[in-house]
Motif scaffolding. Structure first.
Motif, PDB file in Angstrom:
ATOM      1  N   GLN A 145       1.107  -1.193   0.192  1.00 38.21           N
ATOM      2  CA  GLN A 145      -0.033   0.094  -0.243  1.00 38.21           C
ATOM      3  C   GLN A 145       1.109   1.343   0.211  1.00 38.21           C
ATOM      4  OE1 GLN A 145      -2.263  -0.449   3.842  1.00 38.21           O
ATOM      5  NE2 GLN A 145      -3.460  -1.625   2.389  1.00 38.21           N
ATOM      6  N   LYS A 146       1.970   1.172   1.120  1.00 42.57           N
ATOM      7  CA  LYS A 146       2.686   2.029   0.910  1.00 42.57           C
ATOM      8  C   LYS A 146       3.419   2.756  -0.399  1.00 42.57           C
ATOM      9  CE  LYS A 146       6.768   4.353   3.653  1.00 42.57           C
ATOM     10  NZ  LYS A 146       7.290   3.575   4.619  1.00 42.57           N
ATOM     11  N   GLN A 147       3.799   1.729  -1.428  1.00 41.49           N
ATOM     12  CA  GLN A 147       5.165   1.307  -2.300  1.00 41.49           C
ATOM     13  C   GLN A 147       3.766   2.098  -3.993  1.00 41.49           C
ATOM     14  OE1 GLN A 147       8.096   0.568  -3.149  1.00 41.49           O
ATOM     15  NE2 GLN A 147       7.719   1.573  -4.551  1.00 41.49           N
ATOM     16  N   GLN A 148       1.975   1.452  -3.737  1.00 39.34           N
ATOM     17  CA  GLN A 148       0.771   1.650  -4.556  1.00 39.34           C
ATOM     18  C   GLN A 148       0.772   3.559  -4.466  1.00 39.34           C
ATOM     19  OE1 GLN A 148      -1.656  -0.966  -3.516  1.00 39.34           O
ATOM     20  NE2 GLN A 148      -1.787  -2.837  -4.461  1.00 39.34           N
ATOM     21  N   LYS A 149       0.933   3.897  -2.383  1.00 37.79           N
ATOM     22  CA  LYS A 149       0.921   5.708  -2.208  1.00 37.79           C
ATOM     23  C   LYS A 149       1.744   6.119  -3.587  1.00 37.79           C
ATOM     24  CE  LYS A 149      -0.493   8.550   1.544  1.00 37.79           C
ATOM     25  NZ  LYS A 149      -0.262   8.242   2.616  1.00 37.79           N
ATOM     26  N   LYS A 150       3.242   6.040  -2.835  1.00 39.91           N
ATOM     27  CA  LYS A 150       4.218   6.526  -3.423  1.00 39.91           C
ATOM     28  C   LYS A 150       3.639   6.644  -5.060  1.00 39.91           C
ATOM     29  CE  LYS A 150       9.585   6.324  -3.467  1.00 39.91           C
ATOM     30  NZ  LYS A 150      10.432   5.657  -2.469  1.00 39.91           N
ATOM     31  N   GLN A 151       3.867   5.481  -5.746  1.00 36.61           N
ATOM     32  CA  GLN A 151       4.265   5.287  -7.095  1.00 36.61           C
ATOM     33  C   GLN A 151       2.377   6.679  -7.462  1.00 36.61           C
ATOM     34  OE1 GLN A 151       3.000   1.437  -8.216  1.00 36.61           O
ATOM     35  NE2 GLN A 151       5.399   0.586  -8.303  1.00 36.61           N
ATOM     36  N   GLN A 152       1.833   5.989  -6.327  1.00 39.83           N
ATOM     37  CA  GLN A 152       0.735   7.169  -6.934  1.00 39.83           C
ATOM     38  C   GLN A 152       0.722   8.737  -7.020  1.00 39.83           C
ATOM     39  OE1 GLN A 152      -2.597   6.125  -8.204  1.00 39.83           O
ATOM     40  NE2 GLN A 152      -3.711   8.350  -8.074  1.00 39.83           N
ATOM     41  N   GLN A 153       1.373   9.015  -5.607  1.00 38.70           N
ATOM     42  CA  GLN A 153       1.986  10.893  -5.201  1.00 38.70           C
ATOM     43  C   GLN A 153       3.002  11.264  -6.456  1.00 38.70           C
ATOM     44  OE1 GLN A 153       3.193  10.039  -1.947  1.00 38.70           O
ATOM     45  NE2 GLN A 153       1.736  10.904  -0.765  1.00 38.70           N
ATOM     46  N   LYS A 154       3.269  10.154  -7.013  1.00 36.24           N
ATOM     47  CA  LYS A 154       4.990   9.862  -8.116  1.00 36.24           C
ATOM     48  C   LYS A 154       4.046  10.228  -9.255  1.00 36.24           C
ATOM     49  CE  LYS A 154       8.832   8.259 -10.291  1.00 36.24           C
ATOM     50  NZ  LYS A 154       9.567   6.966 -10.226  1.00 36.24           N
ATOM     51  N   LYS A 155       2.717  10.048 -10.016  1.00 37.88           N
ATOM     52  CA  LYS A 155       2.294   9.816 -10.840  1.00 37.88           C
ATOM     53  C   LYS A 155       1.849  11.623 -10.783  1.00 37.88           C
ATOM     54  CE  LYS A 155      -1.185   6.720 -13.201  1.00 37.88           C
ATOM     55  NZ  LYS A 155      -2.817   6.264 -13.510  1.00 37.88           N
ATOM     56  N   GLU A 156       0.842  11.799  -9.392  1.00 37.87           N
ATOM     57  CA  GLU A 156       0.001  12.455  -9.882  1.00 37.87           C
ATOM     58  C   GLU A 156       0.564  14.321  -9.654  1.00 37.87           C
ATOM     59  OE1 GLU A 156      -1.586  11.853  -5.701  1.00 37.87           O
ATOM     60  OE2 GLU A 156      -3.668  11.104  -6.620  1.00 37.87           O
ATOM     61  N   LYS A 158       3.897  13.515 -12.018  1.00 35.20           N
ATOM     62  CA  LYS A 158       4.405  14.160 -12.980  1.00 35.20           C
ATOM     63  C   LYS A 158       2.924  14.021 -13.854  1.00 35.20           C
ATOM     64  CE  LYS A 158       5.889  10.665 -16.766  1.00 35.20           C
ATOM     65  NZ  LYS A 158       6.209   9.201 -16.882  1.00 35.20           N
ATOM     66  N   GLN A 159       1.881  13.854 -13.722  1.00 32.94           N
ATOM     67  CA  GLN A 159       0.629  14.713 -13.728  1.00 32.94           C
ATOM     68  C   GLN A 159       0.678  16.098 -14.006  1.00 32.94           C
ATOM     69  OE1 GLN A 159      -2.928  12.259 -12.749  1.00 32.94           O
ATOM     70  NE2 GLN A 159      -2.330  10.556 -14.540  1.00 32.94           N
ATOM     71  N   GLU A 162       3.347  17.951 -15.679  1.00 30.04           N
ATOM     72  CA  GLU A 162       2.623  18.292 -17.067  1.00 30.04           C
ATOM     73  C   GLU A 162       1.692  19.548 -17.250  1.00 30.04           C
ATOM     74  OE1 GLU A 162       3.759  16.950 -19.609  1.00 30.04           O
ATOM     75  OE2 GLU A 162       5.363  15.681 -19.222  1.00 30.04           O
ATOM     76  N   GLN A 163       0.613  19.090 -16.463  1.00 22.30           N
ATOM     77  CA  GLN A 163      -0.254  20.083 -16.667  1.00 22.30           C
ATOM     78  C   GLN A 163       0.038  21.298 -16.474  1.00 22.30           C
ATOM     79  OE1 GLN A 163      -3.318  18.854 -13.615  1.00 22.30           O
ATOM     80  NE2 GLN A 163      -4.781  20.639 -14.360  1.00 22.30           N
ATOM     81  N   LYS A 164       0.352  21.552 -15.121  1.00 22.35           N
ATOM     82  CA  LYS A 164       1.649  23.081 -14.871  1.00 22.35           C
ATOM     83  C   LYS A 164       2.424  23.555 -16.769  1.00 22.35           C
ATOM     84  CE  LYS A 164       3.594  25.994 -11.793  1.00 22.35           C
ATOM     85  NZ  LYS A 164       4.734  25.449 -10.862  1.00 22.35           N
ATOM     86  N   LYS A 165       2.703  22.243 -16.991  1.00 23.27           N
ATOM     87  CA  LYS A 165       3.579  22.672 -18.472  1.00 23.27           C
ATOM     88  C   LYS A 165       2.436  22.564 -19.590  1.00 23.27           C
ATOM     89  CE  LYS A 165       6.940  20.413 -20.975  1.00 23.27           C
ATOM     90  NZ  LYS A 165       8.277  19.016 -21.639  1.00 23.27           N
ATOM     91  N   GLN A 166       1.627  22.212 -19.731  1.00 20.30           N
ATOM     92  CA  GLN A 166       0.579  22.604 -20.256  1.00 20.30           C
ATOM     93  C   GLN A 166      -0.017  23.853 -20.476  1.00 20.30           C
ATOM     94  OE1 GLN A 166       0.386  20.809 -23.380  1.00 20.30           O
ATOM     95  NE2 GLN A 166      -1.494  22.080 -24.005  1.00 20.30           N
ATOM     96  N   GLN A 167      -0.205  24.255 -19.040  1.00 18.91           N
ATOM     97  CA  GLN A 167      -0.766  25.716 -18.626  1.00 18.91           C
ATOM     98  C   GLN A 167       0.283  26.541 -19.009  1.00 18.91           C
ATOM     99  OE1 GLN A 167      -2.481  25.285 -14.730  1.00 18.91           O
ATOM    100  NE2 GLN A 167      -4.433  23.939 -15.035  1.00 18.91           N
ATOM    101  N   ASN A 168       1.630  26.617 -18.655  1.00 16.34           N
ATOM    102  CA  ASN A 168       2.214  27.390 -19.046  1.00 16.34           C
ATOM    103  C   ASN A 168       2.368  27.847 -20.572  1.00 16.34           C
ATOM    104  OD1 ASN A 168       3.058  28.012 -16.005  1.00 16.34           O
ATOM    105  ND2 ASN A 168       4.905  26.524 -16.321  1.00 16.34           N
TER     106      ASN A 168
END
Length: 283
Positions: A145-156, A158-159, A162-168
């Motif tokens: 669960q910790k690893q999944q949470k970490k991966q989710q946080q990493k994914k978020e 990254k997203q 990417e979203q900020k980059k797109q907005q800029n």
């Protein structure tokens, strides 16, 4: 873990065996005692009898040969043969397979049948092993669960990046469009005075042309001028009604004066005092 408890090897088999089977049983016993457990199990399998005692002894040989899965099957077929010992050995087989729940169940049933303290010892070992497994499982789940949470946080993350980059990127595009629009408006504003000046000049020329045209239309020709002059002269020569009325009044007055010999006073045109005729009194 306490060792497996074995019965008197093949005693029941010897009592009911024929000459050929007796030799096979003796060979299996010798192989077992010499720790050739696989050979012993093979010889026992070759016997045609299907008695619970054969299954029990086969289970012991298979267990010693570390074929625990096959030993479990053999012990399951040996019901009724030294139950406390059989259940103890069955629990040991499950223990080796790390099937803790089944091992615990077999040990508890063996204790009910009057098993020794070895069974109780193995039961405690199985319970502790189960507890460790559950704790390990919980820890693994927690870690997962910790690893999944970490991966989710990493994914978020990254997203979001990417979203900020797109907005800029979109903001830069909008700023560029605004700048281009502003520049275009500035250029159009520069063009407007010259355009307006040109329009004013054009309008002035049009007004000038229209005025010229109107003046040409209003300017009378020579014939029109001559006709107009004649009309004016005729109007000047022809007395108006008022002038006629005054002239008639003066004429009537002169007639009356002549009849009554009333002296008259004549005024020179152009002003001055009235000139009286000689030898004529005014009264």
């Amino acid at each position: 873990m306490k060792k497996v408890v074995l019965s008197m090897f093949m005693c029941a088999l010897v009592l009911h065996a024929g000459l050929t089977d007796f030799k096979t049983i003796e060979a299996a016993k010798e192989a077992y005692e010499s720790k050739a457990y696989g050979k012993s199990a093979a010889l026992l399998r070759s016997l045609e009898t299907k008695s619970p005692q054969k299954a029990y002894d086969l289970g012991n040989a298979l267990y010693k040969a570390k074929h625990y899965k096959e030993a479990i099957k053999a012990y399951e077929k040996a019901k009724g043969v030294e139950e406390a010992t059989r259940l103890h050995n069955l629990g040991n087989s499950y223990f080796q397979q790390q099937q803790w729940d089944k091992a615990i169940k077999a040990y508890e049933e063996a204790l009910k049948e009057g098993a020794s303290s070895d069974t109780k010892f193995n039961l405690e070992l199985a319970k502790k092993a189960k507890e460790r497994k559950e704790q390990k499982k919980k820890q693994q789940q927690k870690e997962k669960q910790k690893q999944q949470k970490k991966q989710q946080q990493k994914k978020e993350k990254k997203q979001n990046k990417e979203q900020k980059k797109q907005q800029n990127k979109e903001q830069q595009k909008q700023n560029q469009q605004k700048q281009e629009k502003k520049q275009q408006q500035k250029q159009e504003k520069k063009k407007q005075p010259s355009k307006k000046k040109g329009e004013q000049k054009k309008k002035q020329n049009e007004n000038k042309e229209q005025g010229k045209k109107r003046s040409q239309e209003k300017k009378p020709s020579k014939e029109e001028k001559a006709s107009q002059k004649k009309q004016e002269q005729a109007q000047q020569a022809k007395p108006s009604k008022e002038q006629k009325r005054k002239a008639q009044a003066i004429k009537r007055l002169l007639k009356k004066m002549q009849k009554g010999k009333t002296p008259t006073m004549l005024y020179q045109m152009g002003g001055g005092k009235p000139k009286r005729e000689e030898g004529v009194n005014p009264w």
